[in-house]
Design a protein around this motif. Sequence first.
Motif, PDB file in Angstrom:
ATOM      1  N   PHE A 245       0.766  -1.279   0.238  1.00  0.00           N
ATOM      2  CA  PHE A 245       0.453   0.432  -0.089  1.00  0.00           C
ATOM      3  C   PHE A 245       0.688   0.993  -0.140  1.00  0.00           C
ATOM      4  CE2 PHE A 245      -1.676   3.409   3.176  1.00  0.00           C
ATOM      5  CZ  PHE A 245      -2.801   3.461   1.977  1.00  0.00           C
ATOM      6  N   LEU A 246       1.900   1.622   0.642  1.00  0.00           N
ATOM      7  CA  LEU A 246       2.766   2.330   1.239  1.00  0.00           C
ATOM      8  C   LEU A 246       3.275   2.744   0.106  1.00  0.00           C
ATOM      9  CD1 LEU A 246       2.864   2.357   4.694  1.00  0.00           C
ATOM     10  CD2 LEU A 246       1.958   4.337   3.489  1.00  0.00           C
ATOM     11  N   GLY A 247       4.652   1.692  -0.472  1.00  0.00           N
ATOM     12  CA  GLY A 247       5.471   1.769  -1.023  1.00  0.00           C
ATOM     13  C   GLY A 247       4.697   1.774  -2.759  1.00  0.00           C
ATOM     14  N   LEU A 248       3.965   1.427  -2.787  1.00  0.00           N
ATOM     15  CA  LEU A 248       2.818   1.686  -4.232  1.00  0.00           C
ATOM     16  C   LEU A 248       2.464   3.180  -4.699  1.00  0.00           C
ATOM     17  CD1 LEU A 248       0.151  -0.604  -6.105  1.00  0.00           C
ATOM     18  CD2 LEU A 248      -0.610   1.469  -5.838  1.00  0.00           C
ATOM     19  N   HIS A 249       1.831   3.393  -3.180  1.00  0.00           N
ATOM     20  CA  HIS A 249       1.040   4.835  -4.174  1.00  0.00           C
ATOM     21  C   HIS A 249       2.357   5.760  -4.164  1.00  0.00           C
ATOM     22  CE1 HIS A 249      -2.530   2.813  -2.709  1.00  0.00           C
ATOM     23  NE2 HIS A 249      -3.463   3.788  -3.048  1.00  0.00           N
ATOM     24  N   ARG A 250       3.632   5.257  -2.852  1.00  0.00           N
ATOM     25  CA  ARG A 250       4.691   6.398  -3.151  1.00  0.00           C
ATOM     26  C   ARG A 250       4.577   6.821  -4.466  1.00  0.00           C
ATOM     27  NH1 ARG A 250       9.324   5.345   1.137  1.00  0.00           N
ATOM     28  NH2 ARG A 250       8.406   7.489   1.905  1.00  0.00           N
TER      29      ARG A 250
ATOM     30  N   ILE B 190      -3.443   1.578  11.394  1.00  0.00           N
ATOM     31  CA  ILE B 190      -4.282   2.245  11.989  1.00  0.00           C
ATOM     32  C   ILE B 190      -4.210   3.186  10.844  1.00  0.00           C
ATOM     33  CG2 ILE B 190      -3.007   4.386  13.553  1.00  0.00           C
ATOM     34  CD1 ILE B 190      -4.328   1.164  14.823  1.00  0.00           C
ATOM     35  N   MET B 191      -3.545   3.611  10.358  1.00  0.00           N
ATOM     36  CA  MET B 191      -3.230   5.078   8.609  1.00  0.00           C
ATOM     37  C   MET B 191      -4.618   4.203   8.420  1.00  0.00           C
ATOM     38  SD  MET B 191      -0.808   5.443   6.017  1.00  0.00           S
ATOM     39  CE  MET B 191       0.191   6.991   6.894  1.00  0.00           C
ATOM     40  N   GLN B 192      -4.689   3.300   7.890  1.00  0.00           N
ATOM     41  CA  GLN B 192      -5.706   3.016   6.967  1.00  0.00           C
ATOM     42  C   GLN B 192      -7.033   2.517   6.922  1.00  0.00           C
ATOM     43  OE1 GLN B 192      -4.583   0.056   3.572  1.00  0.00           O
ATOM     44  NE2 GLN B 192      -3.432  -0.477   4.770  1.00  0.00           N
TER      45      GLN B 192
ATOM     46  N   VAL C  30      -6.221   7.731   9.677  1.00  0.00           N
ATOM     47  CA  VAL C  30      -6.496   9.413   8.628  1.00  0.00           C
ATOM     48  C   VAL C  30      -6.550   8.813   7.467  1.00  0.00           C
ATOM     49  CG1 VAL C  30      -4.530   9.615  10.699  1.00  0.00           C
ATOM     50  CG2 VAL C  30      -3.746   9.240   8.815  1.00  0.00           C
ATOM     51  N   HIS C  31      -6.271   7.868   6.512  1.00  0.00           N
ATOM     52  CA  HIS C  31      -6.174   7.546   5.067  1.00  0.00           C
ATOM     53  C   HIS C  31      -7.587   7.718   4.658  1.00  0.00           C
ATOM     54  CE1 HIS C  31      -7.002   4.774   1.383  1.00  0.00           C
ATOM     55  NE2 HIS C  31      -6.060   5.470   0.522  1.00  0.00           N
ATOM     56  N   GLY C  32      -8.739   7.135   5.083  1.00  0.00           N
ATOM     57  CA  GLY C  32      -9.792   8.007   5.368  1.00  0.00           C
ATOM     58  C   GLY C  32     -10.880   9.147   5.530  1.00  0.00           C
ATOM     59  N   GLY C  33     -10.063   9.465   6.889  1.00  0.00           N
ATOM     60  CA  GLY C  33      -9.940  10.859   6.831  1.00  0.00           C
ATOM     61  C   GLY C  33      -9.985  11.639   6.114  1.00  0.00           C
ATOM     62  N   GLY C  34      -8.669  11.371   5.053  1.00  0.00           N
ATOM     63  CA  GLY C  34      -8.884  12.527   4.322  1.00  0.00           C
ATOM     64  C   GLY C  34     -10.228  12.119   2.932  1.00  0.00           C
ATOM     65  N   HIS C  35      -9.656  11.036   2.708  1.00  0.00           N
ATOM     66  CA  HIS C  35     -10.804  10.985   1.066  1.00  0.00           C
ATOM     67  C   HIS C  35     -11.785  11.178   2.073  1.00  0.00           C
ATOM     68  CE1 HIS C  35      -8.520   8.689  -1.595  1.00  0.00           C
ATOM     69  NE2 HIS C  35      -7.969   7.859  -0.975  1.00  0.00           N
ATOM     70  N   TYR C  36     -13.216  11.029   3.111  1.00  0.00           N
ATOM     71  CA  TYR C  36     -13.778  11.189   3.467  1.00  0.00           C
ATOM     72  C   TYR C  36     -14.146  12.457   4.001  1.00  0.00           C
ATOM     73  CZ  TYR C  36     -15.419   5.999   2.111  1.00  0.00           C
ATOM     74  OH  TYR C  36     -16.036   5.067   1.024  1.00  0.00           O
ATOM     75  N   SER C  37     -13.496  13.105   4.149  1.00  0.00           N
ATOM     76  CA  SER C  37     -13.662  14.963   4.081  1.00  0.00           C
ATOM     77  C   SER C  37     -13.562  15.321   3.101  1.00  0.00           C
ATOM     78  CB  SER C  37     -12.527  15.215   5.078  1.00  0.00           C
ATOM     79  OG  SER C  37     -11.400  15.259   4.636  1.00  0.00           O
TER      80      SER C  37
ATOM     81  N   HIS D  89      -3.275  14.935  -0.201  1.00  0.00           N
ATOM     82  CA  HIS D  89      -3.787  13.591   0.242  1.00  0.00           C
ATOM     83  C   HIS D  89      -2.735  13.222   0.157  1.00  0.00           C
ATOM     84  CE1 HIS D  89      -5.889  10.868   2.825  1.00  0.00           C
ATOM     85  NE2 HIS D  89      -6.385  10.134   1.900  1.00  0.00           N
ATOM     86  N   HIS D  90      -2.521  11.822  -0.730  1.00  0.00           N
ATOM     87  CA  HIS D  90      -1.482  11.297  -0.456  1.00  0.00           C
ATOM     88  C   HIS D  90      -0.239  11.640  -0.767  1.00  0.00           C
ATOM     89  CE1 HIS D  90      -3.151   6.876  -0.465  1.00  0.00           C
ATOM     90  NE2 HIS D  90      -3.962   7.384  -1.151  1.00  0.00           N
ATOM     91  N   ALA D  91      -0.057  12.644  -1.010  1.00  0.00           N
ATOM     92  CA  ALA D  91       1.420  13.234  -0.810  1.00  0.00           C
ATOM     93  C   ALA D  91       1.566  13.390   0.644  1.00  0.00           C
ATOM     94  CB  ALA D  91       1.782  14.462  -1.340  1.00  0.00           C
ATOM     95  N   MET D  92       0.257  13.585   1.845  1.00  0.00           N
ATOM     96  CA  MET D  92       0.286  13.561   3.454  1.00  0.00           C
ATOM     97  C   MET D  92       0.507  12.026   3.426  1.00  0.00           C
ATOM     98  SD  MET D  92       0.938  15.179   5.413  1.00  0.00           S
ATOM     99  CE  MET D  92       0.414  14.871   7.764  1.00  0.00           C
ATOM    100  N   ILE D  93      -0.399  10.735   3.167  1.00  0.00           N
ATOM    101  CA  ILE D  93      -0.061   9.669   3.504  1.00  0.00           C
ATOM    102  C   ILE D  93       1.593   9.535   3.707  1.00  0.00           C
ATOM    103  CG2 ILE D  93       0.068   7.361   2.550  1.00  0.00           C
ATOM    104  CD1 ILE D  93      -3.020   8.495   4.436  1.00  0.00           C
TER     105      ILE D  93
END
Length: 402
Positions: free
Chosen positions: A125-130, A286-288, A298-305, A326-330
């Motif tokens: 998840f993290l490496g792919l999105h990076r 915890i992040m997801q 926080v991942h869902g928190g950004g998307h759903y806000s 959002h994903h740069a912040m992730i």
Amino acid sequence: MRFSTLSIGVLQAASACVGLPSSSSRDSIIAKATAELEDLARSALRKTLDAAKGRHCTPDKIKIRREWGALTKVERLEYIQAVQCLQAKPSRYPSSLAPGAKSRFDDFVVTHINQTQTAHYTGNFLGLHRYFIALYEQALHEECGYRGTQPYWDWAKTAETGLSASPIFDGSATSMSGNGVFIPNQGDVVLGGIEGSELPPVYLPAGTGGGYVTSGPFANMSVNLGPISLDVPGGGPQQSNPAGPFAYNPRCLRRDLTDAVNQRFANASSIRHVLSQETIADFQMIMQGIPGSGDIGVHGGGHYSLGGDPGRDVSTSPGDPAFYLHHAMIDRVWWMWQMVDARKRVYGEKTAVAGTRTFMNMPESGETTLDDVVDFGYAAGPGRKLRELMSVVEGPFCYVYV
């Protein structure tokens, strides 16, 4: 690492303890968390610059990614114009594979759709999105002449100011556009709780928009792909395009900015809690958001806000240009966590990645390894092993966050 029922239960109990208390003590908790986050960011920067010495990515070559509000108005306009340029360039995908992809911007949506089930609640998840964000940034540079870096959205800031007051979402000419037109009497957005599921539903309040975005640079922009699994207010079934995920389905961008979601799930205390985790398995879970805990992370928190369409659709969410902030912040939060102990968290064969290759191991799949390959097909490339994507100053990367 496969999560057992016991380990999920332990994390659920821990997650249930991190909600913010009454307003009487909230300010002090947020202030303490904010100060600690600033210390962690400074430490990560110092350690990264030290690590870069003697490598191909030397301190004098490192690019600096900054929070949107720290950019000048000219810098914001340059980024916006580069995104609009990418939206005007033709797609590279064959029409036989993705007839709905009409632009280079859409290409990144297509590849995210293709990998939704193998890029969330997975070990990559993290490496792919990076890598995904870096290739998008590279496309802005090489195809649209952008000279800046990918900015990020600090959720902790908008949790305090309110989303619509942020320079990211204030609807001005130098924003990423504002809220959608207000739709009254929207019901809650209901996540999960489907028939046959053992997980209870999560109820999220609707925001102060919901309709088409009419202000700022991306007013009236066309969202061409999806929806695929769009969560909608009122708790109805998820919306999907009956013609298929890659069919052409042009519609205007919608947003439903929701301060309550930002403040509950993506505040400074939430970020600090993510960073307090000791293992990569716990950190990314915890992040997801832990299924069944009621916490979307926080991942869902950004998307759903952000909300709206495609913001509430996990597959097509890159169709909103704010996705990349959002994903740069992730990525920034992961970088901060990694640099607490780079030996284990960047380079450890068994400690830098954890998890399987499919969404919550459904269907069952093997364990993620650092030799797994990340490939985005026609969108951008080349393919890279995860081990090449672990450090922000090695492999294809040369950047830090400030």
